[in-house]
Write a protein that holds these residues in place. Structure first.
Motif, PDB file in Angstrom:
ATOM      1  N   GLY A  88      11.946   4.481 -38.008  1.00 11.09           N
ATOM      2  CA  GLY A  88      13.200   4.672 -37.182  1.00 11.09           C
ATOM      3  C   GLY A  88      12.370   4.253 -35.952  1.00 11.09           C
ATOM      4  N   SER A  89      13.967   4.312 -34.901  1.00 10.46           N
ATOM      5  CA  SER A  89      14.104   3.068 -33.820  1.00 10.46           C
ATOM      6  C   SER A  89      14.560   4.631 -32.554  1.00 10.46           C
ATOM      7  N   LEU A  90      14.380   3.801 -31.657  1.00 12.63           N
ATOM      8  CA  LEU A  90      14.130   4.397 -30.339  1.00 12.63           C
ATOM      9  C   LEU A  90      14.905   4.106 -29.650  1.00 12.63           C
ATOM     10  N   PRO A  91      16.581   4.753 -30.091  1.00 11.60           N
ATOM     11  CA  PRO A  91      17.573   4.160 -29.090  1.00 11.60           C
ATOM     12  C   PRO A  91      17.528   3.908 -27.631  1.00 11.60           C
ATOM     13  N   LEU A 102      26.037   0.437 -32.245  1.00  9.01           N
ATOM     14  CA  LEU A 102      25.614   1.060 -31.768  1.00  9.01           C
ATOM     15  C   LEU A 102      25.329   2.546 -32.343  1.00  9.01           C
ATOM     16  N   THR A 103      25.946   3.447 -31.970  1.00  7.86           N
ATOM     17  CA  THR A 103      25.789   4.925 -32.398  1.00  7.86           C
ATOM     18  C   THR A 103      25.764   4.631 -32.975  1.00  7.86           C
ATOM     19  N   LEU A 104      26.401   4.665 -34.450  1.00  9.80           N
ATOM     20  CA  LEU A 104      26.378   4.572 -35.099  1.00  9.80           C
ATOM     21  C   LEU A 104      24.978   4.291 -35.802  1.00  9.80           C
ATOM     22  N   GLN A 105      24.778   2.548 -35.835  1.00  6.12           N
ATOM     23  CA  GLN A 105      23.711   2.166 -36.242  1.00  6.12           C
ATOM     24  C   GLN A 105      22.476   3.015 -36.386  1.00  6.12           C
ATOM     25  N   VAL A 150      21.244  10.640 -28.957  1.00 12.19           N
ATOM     26  CA  VAL A 150      21.718  10.413 -29.826  1.00 12.19           C
ATOM     27  C   VAL A 150      20.270   9.772 -30.903  1.00 12.19           C
ATOM     28  N   TYR A 151      19.813   9.684 -31.097  1.00 17.52           N
ATOM     29  CA  TYR A 151      17.996  10.326 -31.518  1.00 17.52           C
ATOM     30  C   TYR A 151      17.891  11.329 -31.627  1.00 17.52           C
ATOM     31  N   GLY A 152      17.490  12.530 -31.213  1.00  9.71           N
ATOM     32  CA  GLY A 152      18.038  13.609 -31.223  1.00  9.71           C
ATOM     33  C   GLY A 152      18.759  13.873 -31.472  1.00  9.71           C
ATOM     34  N   ALA A 153      19.814  13.859 -31.697  1.00 10.80           N
ATOM     35  CA  ALA A 153      20.720  14.142 -33.188  1.00 10.80           C
ATOM     36  C   ALA A 153      20.572  13.589 -34.145  1.00 10.80           C
TER      37      ALA A 153
END
Ligand SMILES: NC(=O)c1ccc[n+]([C@@H]2O[C@H](COP(=O)([O-])OP(=O)(O)OC[C@H]3O[C@@H](n4cnc5c(N)ncnc54)[C@H](OP(=O)(O)O)[C@@H]3O)[C@@H](O)[C@H]2O)c1
Length: 245
Positions: A88-91, A102-105, A150-153
């Motif tokens: 995982g990554s923290l945007p 970036l959001t979609l990535q 974004v991460y939460g979704a």
């Protein structure tokens, strides 16, 4: 001796879980995107345990590589008992607000790649009628907040997907575990100031291993996050939208 595949094996939480499993003598197949880092982790695990430790470099977002990776893991281990998906990554939320790409990535890394992997793993575990799929989601997936939606979704999608998958796979005797950590002190959160709510990766890993052993469906780690998120989920939207969370 169980046959365990870990995807995102260079994660601090996953590495700590792998140490616990290696000490029990389980066989491990480690997947991550940095070959050198994986080899260093594997060397350490070989010293700690008696079981086989193999690794394979793969970016989890390369969906076309998933099937071959699973074939390689099954062949090396001689089957699959447990699959842990941990990557995982923290945007950067602000940067995402300024960039659709970036959001979609970030949605790809934290949700779509996980859904793709979980779908393929589910096919295999359902066919063999045993095993465990454990996935690290997050408390962040329980409610959208302005500071990290974004991460939460993405994590919310993973949690809901796993809920449906569990409903399906329970008929085949397959465990599907949703892991929802709160704040954990790992490289992902290195820049954050730490406080009383923060946990160490070793403690979270113990919770992961225990939840798999006990065939749990969903686990908040540490457990007090279940209560915190119960409260947060129930704050009415008209109040919630005025808060700066
Ligand atoms: N730390 C927290 O507070 C917290 C809270 C809730 C949930 N979680 C979740 O816990 C899981 C583990 O994170 P962590 O806290 O242990 O942080 P971490 O040590 O930073 O681990 C994140 C891992 O994800 C890997 N990764 C990222 N994108 C990848 C990709 N495309 N392909 C393959 N691997 C990729 C990273 O690989 P590289 O080493 O190559 O960068 C890294 O090993 C994540 O799913 C995270 O969202 C963390």
């Amino acid at each position: 001796m169980r046959k365990i595949l870990i995807i995102g094996a260079s994660s601090a939480i996953a590495e700590a879980a792998a140490r616990l499993w290696a000490a029990r003598g389980d066989a491990l197949f480690l997947v991550g995107r940095r070959a050198e880092r994986l080899e260093a982790i594997a060397s350490d695990l070989r010293v700690r345990g008696k079981g086989l430790v193999e690794c394979l470099a793969m970016d989890a977002c390369e969906r076309q590589a998933h099937a071959a990776m699973l074939d390689a893991a099954e062949a090396a281990l001689g089957g699959l008992d447990v699959v842990l998906i941990a990557h995982g990554s923290l945007p950067d939320q602000k940067a995402c607000e300024a960039s659709v790409d970036l959001t979609l990535q970030e949605i790809d890394t934290n949700a779509l790649s996980v859904v793709a992997l979980a779908t393929r793993v589910a096919q295999r575990l359902e066919a063999q009628a045993h095993g465990t799929l454990a996935v690290i989601s997050s408390v962040a997936g329980d409610r959208g907040r302005q500071s990290n939606y974004v991460y939460g979704a993405a994590k919310g999608m993973v949690s809901l997907f796993l809920q449906g998958l569990r409903n399906r796979l329970s008929k085949a005797g397959v465990q599907v575990l949703t892991i929802k950590p709160g704040f954990v002190d790992t490289p992902m959160t290195a820049a954050f100031p730490k406080g009383a709510l923060w946990a160490k990766p070793d403690a979270i890993a113990r919770g992961v291993v225990r939840a798999i052993d006990r065939r749990r469906d969903e686990v908040y780690l540490p457990g007090f996050w279940r209560l915190i998120m119960l409260v947060i989920r129930h704050v009415p939207e008209r109040i919630f939208k005025r808060l700066s969370l």
